[in-house]
Design a protein around this motif. Structure first.
Motif, PDB file in Angstrom:
ATOM      1  N   LEU A  76      -7.358 -13.038   6.824  1.00 33.97           N
ATOM      2  CA  LEU A  76      -7.663 -11.743   6.214  1.00 33.97           C
ATOM      3  C   LEU A  76      -6.733 -11.405   5.059  1.00 33.97           C
ATOM      4  O   LEU A  76      -6.818 -10.313   4.489  1.00 33.97           O
ATOM      5  CB  LEU A  76      -7.580 -10.633   7.267  1.00 33.97           C
ATOM      6  N   THR A  77      -5.844 -12.336   4.707  1.00 36.71           N
ATOM      7  CA  THR A  77      -4.913 -12.092   3.600  1.00 36.71           C
ATOM      8  C   THR A  77      -5.615 -11.798   2.282  1.00 36.71           C
ATOM      9  O   THR A  77      -5.238 -10.856   1.573  1.00 36.71           O
ATOM     10  CB  THR A  77      -3.959 -13.283   3.450  1.00 36.71           C
ATOM     11  N   PRO A  78      -6.654 -12.556   1.871  1.00 38.93           N
ATOM     12  CA  PRO A  78      -7.332 -12.221   0.602  1.00 38.93           C
ATOM     13  C   PRO A  78      -7.944 -10.831   0.596  1.00 38.93           C
ATOM     14  O   PRO A  78      -7.901 -10.145  -0.436  1.00 38.93           O
ATOM     15  CB  PRO A  78      -8.416 -13.306   0.492  1.00 38.93           C
ATOM     16  N   LEU A  79      -8.506 -10.397   1.722  1.00 31.48           N
ATOM     17  CA  LEU A  79      -9.102  -9.058   1.769  1.00 31.48           C
ATOM     18  C   LEU A  79      -8.030  -7.983   1.613  1.00 31.48           C
ATOM     19  O   LEU A  79      -8.219  -7.009   0.859  1.00 31.48           O
ATOM     20  CB  LEU A  79      -9.852  -8.870   3.081  1.00 31.48           C
ATOM     21  N   CYS A  80      -6.903  -8.134   2.300  1.00 28.19           N
ATOM     22  CA  CYS A  80      -5.810  -7.161   2.161  1.00 28.19           C
ATOM     23  C   CYS A  80      -5.265  -7.154   0.738  1.00 28.19           C
ATOM     24  O   CYS A  80      -4.975  -6.083   0.182  1.00 28.19           O
ATOM     25  CB  CYS A  80      -4.701  -7.486   3.159  1.00 28.19           C
ATOM     26  N   ALA A  81      -5.132  -8.342   0.140  1.00 27.85           N
ATOM     27  CA  ALA A  81      -4.637  -8.410  -1.232  1.00 27.85           C
ATOM     28  C   ALA A  81      -5.617  -7.778  -2.209  1.00 27.85           C
ATOM     29  O   ALA A  81      -5.207  -7.083  -3.149  1.00 27.85           O
ATOM     30  CB  ALA A  81      -4.381  -9.870  -1.617  1.00 27.85           C
TER      31      ALA A  81
ATOM     32  N   LEU B  10       0.820  -1.212   0.000  1.00 27.39           N
ATOM     33  CA  LEU B  10       0.000   0.000   0.000  1.00 27.39           C
ATOM     34  C   LEU B  10       0.850   1.256   0.000  1.00 27.39           C
ATOM     35  O   LEU B  10       0.667   2.156  -0.826  1.00 27.39           O
ATOM     36  CB  LEU B  10      -0.924  -0.024   1.216  1.00 27.39           C
ATOM     37  N   VAL B  11       1.792   1.314   0.921  1.00 28.49           N
ATOM     38  CA  VAL B  11       2.668   2.493   0.978  1.00 28.49           C
ATOM     39  C   VAL B  11       3.521   2.586  -0.279  1.00 28.49           C
ATOM     40  O   VAL B  11       3.808   3.686  -0.769  1.00 28.49           O
ATOM     41  CB  VAL B  11       3.538   2.435   2.245  1.00 28.49           C
ATOM     42  N   GLY B  12       3.918   1.430  -0.832  1.00 33.62           N
ATOM     43  CA  GLY B  12       4.701   1.458  -2.065  1.00 33.62           C
ATOM     44  C   GLY B  12       3.931   2.057  -3.224  1.00 33.62           C
ATOM     45  O   GLY B  12       4.478   2.825  -4.024  1.00 33.62           O
ATOM     46  N   ASN B  13       2.639   1.725  -3.336  1.00 35.36           N
ATOM     47  CA  ASN B  13       1.816   2.303  -4.403  1.00 35.36           C
ATOM     48  C   ASN B  13       1.646   3.798  -4.225  1.00 35.36           C
ATOM     49  O   ASN B  13       1.712   4.575  -5.195  1.00 35.36           O
ATOM     50  CB  ASN B  13       0.446   1.624  -4.422  1.00 35.36           C
ATOM     51  N   ILE B  14       1.423   4.230  -3.000  1.00 29.72           N
ATOM     52  CA  ILE B  14       1.245   5.659  -2.738  1.00 29.72           C
ATOM     53  C   ILE B  14       2.528   6.422  -3.053  1.00 29.72           C
ATOM     54  O   ILE B  14       2.493   7.493  -3.680  1.00 29.72           O
ATOM     55  CB  ILE B  14       0.807   5.877  -1.283  1.00 29.72           C
ATOM     56  N   CYS B  15       3.664   5.873  -2.651  1.00 33.24           N
ATOM     57  CA  CYS B  15       4.941   6.545  -2.915  1.00 33.24           C
ATOM     58  C   CYS B  15       5.237   6.610  -4.407  1.00 33.24           C
ATOM     59  O   CYS B  15       5.767   7.616  -4.896  1.00 33.24           O
ATOM     60  CB  CYS B  15       6.069   5.821  -2.181  1.00 33.24           C
ATOM     61  N   SER B  16       4.899   5.544  -5.141  1.00 35.36           N
ATOM     62  CA  SER B  16       5.148   5.555  -6.579  1.00 35.36           C
ATOM     63  C   SER B  16       4.297   6.589  -7.297  1.00 35.36           C
ATOM     64  O   SER B  16       4.682   7.102  -8.357  1.00 35.36           O
ATOM     65  CB  SER B  16       4.872   4.168  -7.165  1.00 35.36           C
ATOM     66  N   LEU B  17       3.140   6.930  -6.728  1.00 30.22           N
ATOM     67  CA  LEU B  17       2.272   7.927  -7.353  1.00 30.22           C
ATOM     68  C   LEU B  17       2.717   9.353  -7.031  1.00 30.22           C
ATOM     69  O   LEU B  17       2.655  10.237  -7.882  1.00 30.22           O
ATOM     70  CB  LEU B  17       0.826   7.714  -6.889  1.00 30.22           C
ATOM     71  N   ILE B  18       3.154   9.574  -5.803  1.00 28.90           N
ATOM     72  CA  ILE B  18       3.520  10.944  -5.413  1.00 28.90           C
ATOM     73  C   ILE B  18       4.978  11.252  -5.733  1.00 28.90           C
ATOM     74  O   ILE B  18       5.368  12.422  -5.714  1.00 28.90           O
ATOM     75  CB  ILE B  18       3.246  11.188  -3.914  1.00 28.90           C
TER      76      ILE B  18
END
Length: 786
Positions: free
Chosen positions: A578-583, A508-516
């Motif tokens: 809860l792994t499928p939900l997080c994924a 999640l943080v990786g996606n946000i950092c790649s966008l900003i």
């Protein structure tokens, strides 16, 4: 509202669209004059313009309609005969709440050349045009490798602006938009604009997200039912742990005089979470996920084959031509036994040496991964010892939680840093191997990159699941490294924390950092170049020169992350339902962020003709089979499901009363000299393990309970694997398009013509029945057309 910034159009004389752009410096312009002259002879128009904001020259290339038609026939691109029924749509737009205005786009018309195929044809011409007098002096790739051309990229069909009317702007508005995160992806438009590889990637990602919905719902239900079960149904283990104030645990920081003994009741909260994530419902959920993984692969194979027919892709469309770089570096030649032509080749001894270097380099990288994990384990042990010997009540009580969170955070940081090194290293090692064809080159990069990512992401999880705490025997026989022990319950909670950090902090943080990151980079450039004059009107080709480069293996990196996430969903789901939900939450964000990067932040990638997802199908198959074994071993050796059943069978009341106490061994502190140096004195303490207690004739030897549990753990693994094989066979037989039929006589075996209703259903969903000529040119198996 300010008017949009004006840009020069991506056309010559406002009538012709620019297909390709070469970036050349002033000193190299003379070196490509012959190359440009040959392009003009072949029917391509070229024009050289100077950059307005950068000191380079841009060579704009346009292919004429006559040349496009000619080379499409020469390279056999865009000449496919389209079965009209494969593109029939009967539903109007907006009847489905998940559709967008781009959802009902036709894949392509008969013998139509799409935008992506147009770029492919231009690139083939550029790669086959000579730039020198020698026979081997040809191709754009060689010009770039010899630093004559700085870079080359196909141009987008227009600027990325909501006010513009072009395919790029439509994709930006209706696809690469987080406001349409709940809408379906316009796969046909993606195929027409970006080509096969990118279209198949997003088709697989969309299919992955849809398939994650059922396990996400069941995982959430399993989590809440487990909470109810832990607190209201069978809470003997939690009560026993929380009420064991008289049970004192042996410390692991005995080398420090301030080290303190802990009560078993101090692990009350950890015991609660252990029971929530380690019960019979998670076992049933793991069995369901094994069935889901097999179903996932089977249904994707069918969907992939349907998309191959829809997008006119044959599995024979493989790149088996000799790489230009291979010809440059190969110093040996031999005559081809089939064609009789002289071809370059690499001697076997040279190949063995090169592959040996690759194996050594990969082994060294794996050693770095293990060394980093060992370093993190040592830091955890040191931090835990500091907390256990501290006078701070907060550190003393929460030492286990803080140690697990610190270790997971450091591991995620290392995973992110190591991925930045392994990705370019995989390409450099493959360049050193110098494969003969581009297909072999791409597969070699793919396998190396996935191997590095697999070890980088999964080795810490395998350590937590199968190694952590297993090497610890008795206090006086342990050293520094095997003091990394689990909680008095088990190692399920550390495994859950590591999984949750990989799915949230890393993804999640990786996606946000790649966008900003691009916006931060632009802000810093403006901050340090305030006095620099910027042109008011920037041509599109020059504006896209400032975007991020779209390398050939851009999607390989993204696909690797998705397959790693697929492995996280299937490998350790028995420990964290809860792994499928997080994924799913991360994948939905990943799909739109990847789309936004391709449309707005990166140069237009070169379309690659690819039949499906290629070698990734084999990787998915391997992960599917490995996941079943991993879940079986997690249930048998990491969780306490098997010990609980063994304990119930050995007690008359078939109850778990006293189970926690049965997992502990009484230890006499007089048997360990370092315990005598502690300020706090105790006669005895307890540690987790099945050993003979102090005072026994064979004290501190493994007792009978240990061997009994070990036997039943292996039995549980074999039962789980047996159930998996049954599910695998039933799934393949249920979804196989060809069922076994009883033999019949030749006269009786007459095909029954389809009814009008069947023809209408076929036309509605998949188009009319295929002609016999198509069947004659393809083979079928249980998954469809191969």
């Amino acid at each position: 509202m300010n008017p949009p910034k004006k840009r020069k159009s991506a056309t010559m004389d406002e009538t012709k669209r620019i297909d390709y752009v070469l970036v050349v410096r002033d000193e190299n312009l003379e070196k490509i004059q012959l190359y440009l002259s040959n392009l003009n002879t072949l029917g391509l128009e070229t024009e050289v313009v100077q950059g307005e904001t950068v000191p380079v020259n841009f060579v704009k290339i346009i292919i004429s309609n006559s040349a496009l038609k000619h080379f499409s026939e020469v390279y056999d691109v865009g000449n496919e005969e389209i079965n009209e029924g494969m593109s029939i749509y009967t539903e109007p737009i907006y009847t489905n709440p998940f559709k967008t205005p781009l959802s009902d786009t036709m894949p392509k018309a008969n013998k139509e050349i799409t935008d992506a195929e147009r770029i492919v044809i231009v690139n083939m011409v550029l790669e086959s045009t000579k730039y020198g007098a020698k026979d081997q002096e040809y191709g754009l790739t060689k010009l770039i490798n010899r630093h004559i051309v700085d870079c080359a990229y196909p141009l987008h069909d227009g600027p990325a602006n909501y006010n513009m009317v072009n395919t790029r702007s439509l994709l930006l508005r209706f696809w690469a938009n987080f406001g349409y995160i709940h809408k379906e992806q316009p796969l046909d438009t993606i195929y027409r604009y970006f080509g096969h590889e990118i279209a198949f990637y997003f088709a697989w990602l969309e299919y992955f997200n849809l398939m994650l919905i059922p396990p996400s719902i069941l995982g959430v239900l399993c989590f809440f039912v487990s909470i109810f079960y832990a607190f209201f149904v069978e809470n003997f283990e939690i009560q026993e742990m929380c009420n064991s104030h008289h049970v004192i645990l042996c410390p692991t920081c005995e080398e420090q005089a301030q080290c303190k003994y802990k009560k078993l009741s101090s692990y009350c909260s950890l015991s609660t979470w252990t029971v929530i994530f380690d019960n019979y419902f998670t076992l049933a959920f793991a069995v369901f996920m094994s069935f889901w993984a097999i179903l996932f692969r089977t249904l994707w194979k069918r969907k992939e084959n349907k998309l191959k027919l829809r997008w006119t892709t044959n599995i024979e469309d493989l790149d088996t031509e000799i790489r230009p770089v291979f010809e440059d570096r190969a110093v040996h030649t031999k005559r081809n036994k089939i064609t009789g032509e002289i071809e370059p080749y690499t001697p076997r001894l040279v190949r063995v040496c090169r592959y040996s270097i690759t194996i050594i380099a990969c082994a060294f990288m794996l050693f770095i991964i293990c060394l980093a994990m060992l370093t993190i384990v040592i830091l955890q042990i040191m931090f835990a010892r500091y907390c256990d010997s501290s006078n701070n009540y907060y550190l003393l009580v929460n030492s286990k939680w803080m140690t697990m969170v610190m270790g997971s955070t450091l591991q995620v940081i290392f995973i992110k840093l190591f991925s930045k090194i392994s990705a370019p290293l995989s390409i450099k090692l493959t360049n050193m191997e110098n494969p003969r064809t581009q297909q072999d080159f791409d597969k070699s990069v793919l396998y190396k990159r996935y191997l590095f990512s697999f070890c980088n992401n999964y080795i810490p999880l395998f350590y937590l699941a199968f190694i952590k705490g297993k090497m610890y025997s008795v206090p006086h026989a342990s050293n520094f490294l095997n003091r990394d022990v689990c909680t008095p319950a088990n190692c399920v909670v550390p495994l859950c924390i590591q999984l949750s950090f990989l799915l949230t902090l890393k993804a999640l943080v990786g996606n946000i950092c790649s966008l900003i990151y691009p916006y931060i980079l632009k802000f810093l450039k403006r901050l340090f170049r305030v006095k620099e004059k910027v042109a008011k009107v920037i041509p599109q080709w020059e504006e896209e020169y400032g975007l991020f480069e779209s390398s050939r293996y851009l999607l390989t990196t993204e696909f690797t992350e998705m397959i790693i996430k697929y492995g996280l969903v299937t490998f350790f789901v028995s420990a964290f339902p809860l792994t499928p939900l997080c994924a799913l939450a991360n994948n939905v964000l990943e799909a739109r962020s990847d789309a936004y990067k391709l449309v707005a932040l990166y140069r237009r990638p070169l379309p690659l003709r690819q039949a499906g997802i290629g070698a990734w199908n084999g990787v998915i198959l391997s992960v599917t089979y490995l996941s079943t074994a991993t879940n079986a071993f997690v249930i048998a050796f990491t969780s306490d499901i098997v010990p609980r059943e063994v304990y119930k069978a050995n007690t008359h009341g078939n109850s778990l009363n006293g189970f926690v106490r049965s997992t502990l061994t009484r230890y006499g502190t007089k048997d360990y000299s370092k315990y005598a140096n502690l300020h706090e004195r105790r006669d005895h303490c307890y540690f987790r393990g099945h050993y003979n207690p102090t005072g026994h004739p064979q004290q501190y030897d493994l007792n009978r309970t240990y061997w009994t549990e070990l036997t039943f753990r292996f039995i549980a693994v074999m039962i789980f694997e047996k159930k998996k094989n049954i599910l695998n066979k039933s799934t393949e037989s249920a979804f196989s398009p060809h069922q076994k039929q009883k033999p019949c006589s030749p006269s009786a075996c007459v095909p029954v013509p389809p009814s009008r209703c069947q023809e209408a259903v076929w036309a509605r969903f998949e188009g009319p029945p295929l002609q016999s000529s198509i069947f004659e040119s393809r083979k079928f198996d249980s998954g469809g057309i191969e």
